[in-house]
Write a protein that holds these residues in place. Structure first.
Motif, PDB file in Angstrom:
ATOM      1  N   ARG A  58     -14.897   0.444  22.941  1.00 12.69           N
ATOM      2  CA  ARG A  58     -15.089   1.865  23.212  1.00 12.69           C
ATOM      3  C   ARG A  58     -13.914   2.629  22.640  1.00 12.69           C
ATOM      4  NH1 ARG A  58     -19.135  -0.327  23.991  1.00 12.69           N
ATOM      5  NH2 ARG A  58     -19.322   0.851  22.089  1.00 12.69           N
ATOM      6  N   GLY A  59     -13.989   2.972  21.404  1.00  9.15           N
ATOM      7  CA  GLY A  59     -12.914   3.702  20.750  1.00  9.15           C
ATOM      8  C   GLY A  59     -13.089   3.669  19.248  1.00  9.15           C
ATOM      9  N   GLN A  60     -11.972   3.808  18.550  1.00  3.66           N
ATOM     10  CA  GLN A  60     -11.950   3.888  17.096  1.00  3.66           C
ATOM     11  C   GLN A  60     -11.395   2.610  16.499  1.00  3.66           C
ATOM     12  OE1 GLN A  60     -12.717   6.493  14.606  1.00  3.66           O
ATOM     13  NE2 GLN A  60     -12.511   4.555  13.533  1.00  3.66           N
ATOM     14  N   VAL A  61     -12.128   1.999  15.582  1.00  3.09           N
ATOM     15  CA  VAL A  61     -11.649   0.849  14.822  1.00  3.09           C
ATOM     16  C   VAL A  61     -11.291   1.336  13.426  1.00  3.09           C
ATOM     17  CG1 VAL A  61     -12.270  -1.378  13.811  1.00  3.09           C
ATOM     18  CG2 VAL A  61     -13.021  -0.815  16.127  1.00  3.09           C
ATOM     19  N   ILE A  62     -10.127   0.907  12.943  1.00  4.22           N
ATOM     20  CA  ILE A  62      -9.702   1.190  11.579  1.00  4.22           C
ATOM     21  C   ILE A  62      -9.660  -0.146  10.847  1.00  4.22           C
ATOM     22  CG2 ILE A  62      -7.880   2.097  10.076  1.00  4.22           C
ATOM     23  CD1 ILE A  62      -8.941   4.292  11.826  1.00  4.22           C
ATOM     24  N   ALA A  63     -10.332  -0.227   9.709  1.00  2.64           N
ATOM     25  CA  ALA A  63     -10.413  -1.464   8.926  1.00  2.64           C
ATOM     26  C   ALA A  63      -9.889  -1.204   7.508  1.00  2.64           C
ATOM     27  CB  ALA A  63     -11.845  -1.959   8.894  1.00  2.64           C
ATOM     28  N   PRO A  64      -8.577  -1.348   7.301  1.00  4.48           N
ATOM     29  CA  PRO A  64      -8.006  -1.020   5.996  1.00  4.48           C
ATOM     30  C   PRO A  64      -8.138  -2.120   4.948  1.00  4.48           C
ATOM     31  CG  PRO A  64      -6.274  -1.663   7.482  1.00  4.48           C
ATOM     32  CD  PRO A  64      -7.557  -1.656   8.282  1.00  4.48           C
ATOM     33  N   LEU A  65      -8.511  -3.329   5.366  1.00  2.26           N
ATOM     34  CA  LEU A  65      -8.580  -4.446   4.426  1.00  2.26           C
ATOM     35  C   LEU A  65      -9.606  -4.151   3.343  1.00  2.26           C
ATOM     36  CD1 LEU A  65      -7.191  -7.179   4.160  1.00  2.26           C
ATOM     37  CD2 LEU A  65      -9.250  -8.201   5.079  1.00  2.26           C
ATOM     38  N   GLY A  66      -9.224  -4.341   2.128  1.00  4.43           N
ATOM     39  CA  GLY A  66     -10.098  -4.043   1.015  1.00  4.43           C
ATOM     40  C   GLY A  66      -9.903  -2.640   0.477  1.00  4.43           C
ATOM     41  N   ALA A  67      -9.238  -1.788   1.239  1.00  2.79           N
ATOM     42  CA  ALA A  67      -9.018  -0.413   0.794  1.00  2.79           C
ATOM     43  C   ALA A  67      -7.543  -0.176   0.475  1.00  2.79           C
ATOM     44  CB  ALA A  67      -9.500   0.572   1.849  1.00  2.79           C
ATOM     45  N   LEU A  68      -6.671  -0.491   1.397  1.00  2.00           N
ATOM     46  CA  LEU A  68      -5.235  -0.255   1.216  1.00  2.00           C
ATOM     47  C   LEU A  68      -4.592  -1.555   0.756  1.00  2.00           C
ATOM     48  CD1 LEU A  68      -4.639   1.956   4.356  1.00  2.00           C
ATOM     49  CD2 LEU A  68      -5.082   2.666   2.024  1.00  2.00           C
ATOM     50  N   ARG A  69      -4.746  -1.869  -0.540  1.00  2.00           N
ATOM     51  CA  ARG A  69      -4.361  -3.172  -1.071  1.00  2.00           C
ATOM     52  C   ARG A  69      -3.161  -3.139  -1.999  1.00  2.00           C
ATOM     53  NH1 ARG A  69     -10.128  -4.635  -3.394  1.00  2.00           N
ATOM     54  NH2 ARG A  69      -9.482  -2.825  -4.579  1.00  2.00           N
ATOM     55  N   GLU A  70      -2.457  -2.022  -2.049  1.00  2.00           N
ATOM     56  CA  GLU A  70      -1.327  -1.931  -2.976  1.00  2.00           C
ATOM     57  C   GLU A  70      -0.192  -2.837  -2.524  1.00  2.00           C
ATOM     58  OE1 GLU A  70       1.976   1.264  -4.532  1.00  2.00           O
ATOM     59  OE2 GLU A  70       0.046   2.043  -3.826  1.00  2.00           O
ATOM     60  N   ILE A  71       0.342  -3.581  -3.473  1.00  2.00           N
ATOM     61  CA  ILE A  71       1.498  -4.437  -3.210  1.00  2.00           C
ATOM     62  C   ILE A  71       2.362  -4.421  -4.468  1.00  2.00           C
ATOM     63  CG2 ILE A  71       0.267  -6.539  -3.899  1.00  2.00           C
ATOM     64  CD1 ILE A  71       1.919  -8.025  -1.735  1.00  2.00           C
ATOM     65  N   SER A  72       3.671  -4.225  -4.278  1.00  2.00           N
ATOM     66  CA  SER A  72       4.560  -4.147  -5.433  1.00  2.00           C
ATOM     67  C   SER A  72       5.975  -4.555  -5.038  1.00  2.00           C
ATOM     68  CB  SER A  72       4.560  -2.733  -6.016  1.00  2.00           C
ATOM     69  OG  SER A  72       4.990  -1.802  -5.045  1.00  2.00           O
ATOM     70  N   LEU A  73       6.697  -5.008  -6.040  1.00  2.00           N
ATOM     71  CA  LEU A  73       8.092  -5.380  -5.850  1.00  2.00           C
ATOM     72  C   LEU A  73       8.953  -4.146  -6.108  1.00  2.00           C
ATOM     73  CD1 LEU A  73       9.951  -7.826  -5.299  1.00  2.00           C
ATOM     74  CD2 LEU A  73      10.122  -8.106  -7.778  1.00  2.00           C
ATOM     75  N   ASN A  74       9.799  -3.803  -5.141  1.00  2.00           N
ATOM     76  CA  ASN A  74      10.700  -2.664  -5.273  1.00  2.00           C
ATOM     77  C   ASN A  74      11.904  -3.040  -6.120  1.00  2.00           C
ATOM     78  OD1 ASN A  74       9.199  -0.873  -3.607  1.00  2.00           O
ATOM     79  ND2 ASN A  74      10.008  -1.902  -1.801  1.00  2.00           N
ATOM     80  N   PRO A  75      12.583  -2.060  -6.728  1.00  2.00           N
ATOM     81  CA  PRO A  75      13.768  -2.345  -7.548  1.00  2.00           C
ATOM     82  C   PRO A  75      14.864  -3.098  -6.786  1.00  2.00           C
ATOM     83  CG  PRO A  75      13.060  -0.089  -7.905  1.00  2.00           C
ATOM     84  CD  PRO A  75      12.235  -0.641  -6.775  1.00  2.00           C
ATOM     85  N   ASP A  76      14.940  -2.905  -5.463  1.00  2.00           N
ATOM     86  CA  ASP A  76      15.974  -3.587  -4.675  1.00  2.00           C
ATOM     87  C   ASP A  76      15.586  -5.022  -4.318  1.00  2.00           C
ATOM     88  OD1 ASP A  76      14.074  -3.305  -2.674  1.00  2.00           O
ATOM     89  OD2 ASP A  76      15.351  -2.135  -1.340  1.00  2.00           O
ATOM     90  N   GLY A  77      14.414  -5.479  -4.785  1.00  2.00           N
ATOM     91  CA  GLY A  77      13.979  -6.847  -4.516  1.00  2.00           C
ATOM     92  C   GLY A  77      13.096  -6.992  -3.294  1.00  2.00           C
ATOM     93  N   SER A  78      12.935  -5.927  -2.525  1.00  2.00           N
ATOM     94  CA  SER A  78      12.046  -6.001  -1.366  1.00  2.00           C
ATOM     95  C   SER A  78      10.596  -5.781  -1.814  1.00  2.00           C
ATOM     96  CB  SER A  78      12.439  -4.955  -0.318  1.00  2.00           C
ATOM     97  OG  SER A  78      12.283  -3.646  -0.840  1.00  2.00           O
ATOM     98  N   LEU A  79       9.689  -6.099  -0.929  1.00  2.00           N
ATOM     99  CA  LEU A  79       8.279  -5.996  -1.255  1.00  2.00           C
ATOM    100  C   LEU A  79       7.638  -4.860  -0.467  1.00  2.00           C
ATOM    101  CD1 LEU A  79       6.414  -7.700  -3.065  1.00  2.00           C
ATOM    102  CD2 LEU A  79       5.765  -8.981  -1.048  1.00  2.00           C
ATOM    103  N   TYR A  80       6.845  -4.048  -1.148  1.00  2.00           N
ATOM    104  CA  TYR A  80       6.062  -2.992  -0.501  1.00  2.00           C
ATOM    105  C   TYR A  80       4.626  -3.486  -0.432  1.00  2.00           C
ATOM    106  CZ  TYR A  80       3.290   1.241   0.028  1.00  2.00           C
ATOM    107  OH  TYR A  80       2.394   2.170   0.467  1.00  2.00           O
ATOM    108  N   ALA A  81       4.035  -3.472   0.770  1.00  2.00           N
ATOM    109  CA  ALA A  81       2.644  -3.897   0.911  1.00  2.00           C
ATOM    110  C   ALA A  81       1.948  -2.970   1.897  1.00  2.00           C
ATOM    111  CB  ALA A  81       2.565  -5.333   1.407  1.00  2.00           C
ATOM    112  N   GLN A  82       0.783  -2.457   1.492  1.00  2.00           N
ATOM    113  CA  GLN A  82      -0.003  -1.639   2.398  1.00  2.00           C
ATOM    114  C   GLN A  82      -0.715  -2.545   3.392  1.00  2.00           C
ATOM    115  OE1 GLN A  82      -2.421   0.706  -0.311  1.00  2.00           O
ATOM    116  NE2 GLN A  82      -0.927   2.361  -0.245  1.00  2.00           N
ATOM    117  N   CYS A  83      -1.222  -1.945   4.473  1.00  2.00           N
ATOM    118  CA  CYS A  83      -1.780  -2.720   5.575  1.00  2.00           C
ATOM    119  C   CYS A  83      -3.099  -3.411   5.253  1.00  2.00           C
ATOM    120  CB  CYS A  83      -1.936  -1.845   6.814  1.00  2.00           C
ATOM    121  SG  CYS A  83      -3.013  -0.415   6.584  1.00  2.00           S
ATOM    122  N   GLY A  84      -3.692  -3.149   4.104  1.00  2.00           N
ATOM    123  CA  GLY A  84      -4.931  -3.819   3.728  1.00  2.00           C
ATOM    124  C   GLY A  84      -4.730  -5.053   2.865  1.00  2.00           C
ATOM    125  N   VAL A  85      -3.487  -5.425   2.613  1.00  2.00           N
ATOM    126  CA  VAL A  85      -3.195  -6.625   1.826  1.00  2.00           C
ATOM    127  C   VAL A  85      -3.398  -7.843   2.719  1.00  2.00           C
ATOM    128  CG1 VAL A  85      -1.388  -7.899   0.597  1.00  2.00           C
ATOM    129  CG2 VAL A  85      -1.556  -5.426   0.333  1.00  2.00           C
TER     130      VAL A  85
END
Length: 115
Positions: A73-100
């Protein structure tokens, strides 16, 4: 499954969506509202419209998810398949959206020698 007739968002907003379709065990009742965002800006816009008192459930692949027959009874958010961006930052850390997916995240970490 009923799709909203007037949708001001780019993603998919469904009403009474069977969560059994989104779990590996194929069990569970419907969610009042089920949203798959198109991108990060769409998700931000959609979240800004929600009542702060609504119960919110974020789901991924559904492999570790059990949903009662009465559904959610509420709101479901399903980001998988939509928010799939993943990249290596210049400082060596990883950026990943919640759909990865976890497996893709692990492969990228392995490829870049991250632990």
């Amino acid at each position: 499954m009923n799709v909203a007739s007037q949708k001001p968002f780019k993603g998919r907003l469904l009403f009474d969506e069977s969560l059994a379709r989104h779990t590996s065990l194929r069990l569970g009742g419907p969610a009042d509202r089920y949203y798959v965002p198109a991108d990060i800006e769409d998700l931000q816009h959609y979240l800004a419209t929600l009542d702060c008192d609504i119960d919110l459930l974020w789901i991924g692949l559904g492999s570790n998810l059990l949903v009662r027959d009465g559904g959610f009874r509420g709101q479901v958010i399903a980001p998988l398949g939509a928010l799939r961006e993943i990249s290596l930052n210049p400082d060596g850390s990883l950026y990943a959206q919640c759909g990865v997916s976890c497996s893709k995240f692990a492969r990228v970490c392995l490829r870049h020698g991250l632990s």
